[in-house]
Design a protein around this motif. Structure first.
Motif, mmCIF file in Angstrom:
data_model
loop_
_atom_site.group_PDB
_atom_site.id
_atom_site.type_symbol
_atom_site.label_atom_id
_atom_site.label_comp_id
_atom_site.label_asym_id
_atom_site.label_seq_id
_atom_site.Cartn_x
_atom_site.Cartn_y
_atom_site.Cartn_z
ATOM 1 N N ILE A 126 58.475 -52.445 15.307
ATOM 2 C CA ILE A 126 58.425 -53.893 15.124
ATOM 3 C C ILE A 126 59.283 -54.300 13.923
ATOM 4 O O ILE A 126 60.018 -55.289 13.983
ATOM 5 C CB ILE A 126 56.970 -54.381 14.992
ATOM 6 C CG1 ILE A 126 56.261 -54.225 16.342
ATOM 7 C CG2 ILE A 126 56.912 -55.838 14.521
ATOM 8 C CD1 ILE A 126 54.789 -54.524 16.312
ATOM 9 N N SER A 148 54.227 -55.172 20.818
ATOM 10 C CA SER A 148 53.121 -55.866 20.149
ATOM 11 C C SER A 148 51.788 -55.531 20.812
ATOM 12 O O SER A 148 50.781 -55.339 20.133
ATOM 13 C CB SER A 148 53.346 -57.377 20.182
ATOM 14 O OG SER A 148 54.521 -57.708 19.483
ATOM 15 N N THR A 151 50.930 -51.949 19.716
ATOM 16 C CA THR A 151 50.499 -51.949 18.321
ATOM 17 C C THR A 151 49.120 -52.572 18.201
ATOM 18 O O THR A 151 48.269 -52.088 17.451
ATOM 19 C CB THR A 151 51.516 -52.698 17.436
ATOM 20 O OG1 THR A 151 52.813 -52.106 17.620
ATOM 21 C CG2 THR A 151 51.139 -52.621 15.975
#
Length: 176
Positions: A126, A148, A151
């Motif tokens: 990221i 995302s 994560t």
């Protein structure tokens, strides 16, 4: 292994560099070797609970990645679709492990370090995307959203990992 095979389908179609080619071959072959060891060699870890590992991998993960690919992808060519599918599949492939870790609740030190490293690896991706957007003006919604999501799946575990390491514990005790 499916993630790497899909992502690197272009291995023998497009030559980028020797390094790129060798790394793709290394990722696929080392993953194949790990799968072979896990499936056909007696594991050194005796804590694996095959009865508790009942997540329907193929029935849930593959269709879910397909649906996510249909919603957000980098393009409609076969190459772009397989690349996008591999990103989405990688992002949700951790779900069975999360479920298994929550079932056993006590996570061994080596497993916790491994899972934390995977979570941090995604976090640094990221940061790379932010850098590329700032410097090159490049961004890819498929990468951003799938990364995302992946994560986000690691966040809870990383929190408990951090708490355990801060307290000096040798194992992580996940809450119910």
């Amino acid at each position: 292994m499916l993630v790497f095979c899909l992502r690197y389908m272009d291995l023998f179609m497009y030559y980028i560099s020797m390094y790129n080619t060798l790394m793709k071959i290394f990722f696929i072959s080392s993953t194949a070797y790990i799968v072979f060891l896990m499936r056909f060699k007696k594991p050194y870890c005796t804590t694996y609970d095959s009865l508790g590992d009942d997540f329907p991998h193929l029935k849930v993960l593959l269709p879910a990645a397909l649906v996510l690919t249909c919603i957000v992808q980098s393009g409609w060519t076969a190459r772009e679709l397989t690349w996008s599918y591999s990103l989405w599949l990688e992002s949700i492939a951790f779900i069975p492990q999360i479920i298994m870790l929550n079932k056993i609740r006590i996570v061994e030190n080596i497993t916790s370090h491994y899972v934390a490293a995977l979570g941090l690896y995604r976090f640094f991706y990221i940061l790379n995307w932010i850098y590329r957007w700032q410097v090159d003006g490049f961004y890819c919604w498929t990468q951003i959203l799938s990364g995302s999501l992946q994560t986000g799946l690691y966040i809870d575990f990383l929190y408990w990992y951090y708490v355990s390491m801060k307290e000096g514990k040798s194992v992580i005790e996940l809450p119910i």
